[in-house]
Scaffold this active site. Structure first.
Site, PDB file in Angstrom:
ATOM      1  CG  ASP A   1       9.001  -5.406  -4.302  1.00  0.00           C
ATOM      2  OD1 ASP A   1      10.227  -5.554  -4.446  1.00  0.00           O
ATOM      3  OD2 ASP A   1       8.462  -4.296  -4.174  1.00  0.00           O
TER       4      ASP A   1
ATOM      5  CG  ASN B   1       2.478   4.444  -8.504  1.00  0.00           C
ATOM      6  OD1 ASN B   1       3.456   4.936  -7.968  1.00  0.00           O
ATOM      7  ND2 ASN B   1       2.212   3.155  -8.450  1.00  0.00           N
TER       8      ASN B   1
END
Lengths: 65, 497
Positions: free
Chosen positions: B90, B154
């Site tokens: 990423d 999350n």
């Protein structure tokens, strides 16, 4: 690991919670502990990256999230 | 729940640092050393159709960040793991995402499995480099020069809770939880007030209260609304303000107490009771107060220490969680939460085997005393960085763990197991088990979908919009006793019938 085994781990973990004990405050470290810490600091002197100055300066990352 | 960790990366003795190439090398190297999976499985791709990272929780589409272009995604390296997680590059960092976990202990287990996955790949990558070159990977959040990379959490929440209610109830919790979840950092960054040592790695990088961006002008509460599940039922709360933790105790409590705080918000018992006057200033102030006793101002004018704010949430949990909600793990989290707050109150030094920022502080203090170094000495910063090194022989946290200086919650055996097997009680079980059982029959996957290659070469997409389904209990027997074709047929049959 089977599901039963995972469950076993889970139960054991939950039973173990009584174990948590605070450490003695910084002011009152016992001798054994100070010796331990000394050994650890010896280790750190050995394994810390050489040329800390250069290494830290050159460690540049691109910003992420 | 799940976490996403971006790791810092550097190649020693490289002529030039190229973090994208280094990250790609490391992530790709993992494919070469996964002896347990047939090589064809490694060609499974990520299904981007299911992603919309610019959807905003407040109901509008992003305007500030530019969507990733085709050219970028095609060069991205993606890998779905047989433990149900994801491992890819990423930006310029290797990133590991845990599979969906149903409780804080599994979350800890799978985050730790990620550290091992990185270490295994790091070793494999090094074999491809020159003899004098070393790949060094840090599980931290900063290069001390103003560049930060994230450790995101999350949490699945009910769609019924209005986003404003989440912001009101969560902001004071997130700002004050750093006294438990901070990883500790030497110095200040990003133009924040100078300090020798602070509790949080990330606090200096947050500039506003609420928003969508994650890379610049970062908000304390992120509004990304991309549930990777049925969006009528769920939202995925994306928490970007946390530090990367090494300590098992810190990771476990971070996930555990944040889930509980969100449960309380869902129940509507938090409201605006603890709203802070200036959360952005407060988090920097709390990060610099190593006594955890300095008071911050609430919106209604009250002055509370961060410990008091955390105690207020703990008290609400003790009052409002039902017996069914108080599972053995939740019970254990409540007990450890109380233990930590009680001891922070007496003297944070008492937690020098438990919480990252205190473990690191004790090490730094002893080291500075031995050598007479000032806080701004390069050796001190080096020690800070090397605390997060994932190599067993060089990483200082790992050395402390091995020598019994920090609290262990997991066995090494179960962490290794979690590299190869998914959690059994979320849809990650379905994803991970399918990848293990039918690697040749899977074309692509995402958090909420799997595409199977049919007999005639056609593709069958299976949606997994309910994160609590696809568990071992529900599909275990079916999955382990059928072929890929039978599985698809069975599920299709279910769907139409």
């Amino acid at each position: 690991m089977s599901t039963e085994k995972q469950q076993e781990h889970l139960n054991r973990h939950v039973d173990e919670t009584e174990e948590i004990q605070p450490d003695v405050g910084n002011g009152e470290m016992d001798e054994e502990f100070v010796e331990d810490l000394d050994t650890l600091l010896d280790e750190i002197d050995e394994i810390l990256e050489e040329d800390s100055q250069e290494f830290v300066e050159n460690y540049i990352q691109r910003g992420g999230q | 729940m799940g976490t996403e960790t971006e790791y810092g990366i550097s190649v020693k003795n490289a002529r030039e640092q190229d973090p994208v190439a280094a990250s790609t090398l490391v992530v790709n190297a993992y494919k070469t050393c996964r002896g347990d999976v047939p090589s064809t499985a490694t060609s499974v791709t990520w299904d981007y159709d299911q992603e919309s990272p610019l959807m905003d929780a407040r109901g509008f589409l992003a305007e500030t960040e530019t969507p990733i272009s085709e050219a970028d995604t095609s060069s991205a390296v993606n890998d779905i793991l047989i433990n149900g997680g994801r491992y890819y590059v990423d930006h310029a960092h290797p990133e590991y995402c845990t599979p969906e976990c149903a409780n804080a202990r599994d979350l800890l287990l799978y985050e730790k499995a990620g550290e091992l996955i990185l270490e295994v790949s790091r070793l494999a990558a090094e074999r491809l480099l020159l003899d004098n070159q070393e790949v060094i990977i840090y599980k931290n959040n900063t290069d001390y020069k103003g560049h930060s990379y994230g450790a995101h959490e999350n949490y699945l929440m009910s769609r019924k809770v209005p986003f404003d209610t989440i912001v009101d109830g969560l902001m004071p919790f997130l700002v004050t939880r750093i006294i438990i979840t901070g990883s500790g950092k030497v110095g200040a960054e990003n133009g924040s007030e100078e300090t020798d040592y602070q509790i949080s790695q990330r606090a200096d990088f947050f500039e506003k209260e609420v928003g969508l961006s994650t890379m610049v002008n970062r908000p304390l509460i992120n509004t990304r609304d991309e549930p990777h599940a049925d969006d009528k039922l769920y939202r995925r709360l994306h928490v970007i303000v946390g530090d990367s933790n090494m300590s098992e105790f810190s990771i476990y409590l971070k996930a555990g107490i944040t889930s509980i705080a969100l449960q309380l918000i869902e129940k509507g018992v938090v409201g605006k009771k603890f709203s802070l006057k200036d959360p952005v200033a407060a988090i920097k102030c709390i990060s610099r107060d190593l006594s955890c006793k300095e008071e911050i101002e609430l919106a209604d004018g009250k002055q509370w220490a961060p410990i008091e704010v955390q105690r207020a949430y703990l008290k609400l949990a003790q009052e409002h969680l039902t017996p069914e909600e108080r599972t053995p793990i939740v019970e254990d989290v409540l007990k450890k939460w109380q233990f930590v707050l009680d001891n922070l109150e007496v003297d944070p030094g008492r937690l020098s085997r438990y919480l990252d920022w205190i473990i690191k502080k004790k090490l730094l203090d002893a080291y500075r005393k031995r050598h007479g170094y000032q806080w701004d000495d390069a050796h001190v910063r080096m020690l800070d960085l090397q605390y997060h090194d994932i190599r067993p022989d060089k990483g200082l946290y790992i050395r402390l763990l091995k020598n019994g200086h920090v609290k262990r919650l997991l066995s090494h055996e179960e962490i290794v197991h979690a590299m190869h097997y998914p959690p059994v009680d979320t849809r990650a079980y379905f994803r991970g088990t399918c990848l293990r059982r039918f690697p040749k029959h899977i074309y692509s996957a995402s958090w909420n979908s799997m595409i199977f290659i049919g007999k005639s070469g056609g593709l069958d997409k299976i949606m997994m919009d309910r994160p609590h389904f696809g568990t071992q209990k529900i599909v275990g027997e079916l999955l382990n006793n059928c072929t890929a074709e039978e599985l698809v047929k069975e599920i299709r049959g279910d769907a139409s019938g």
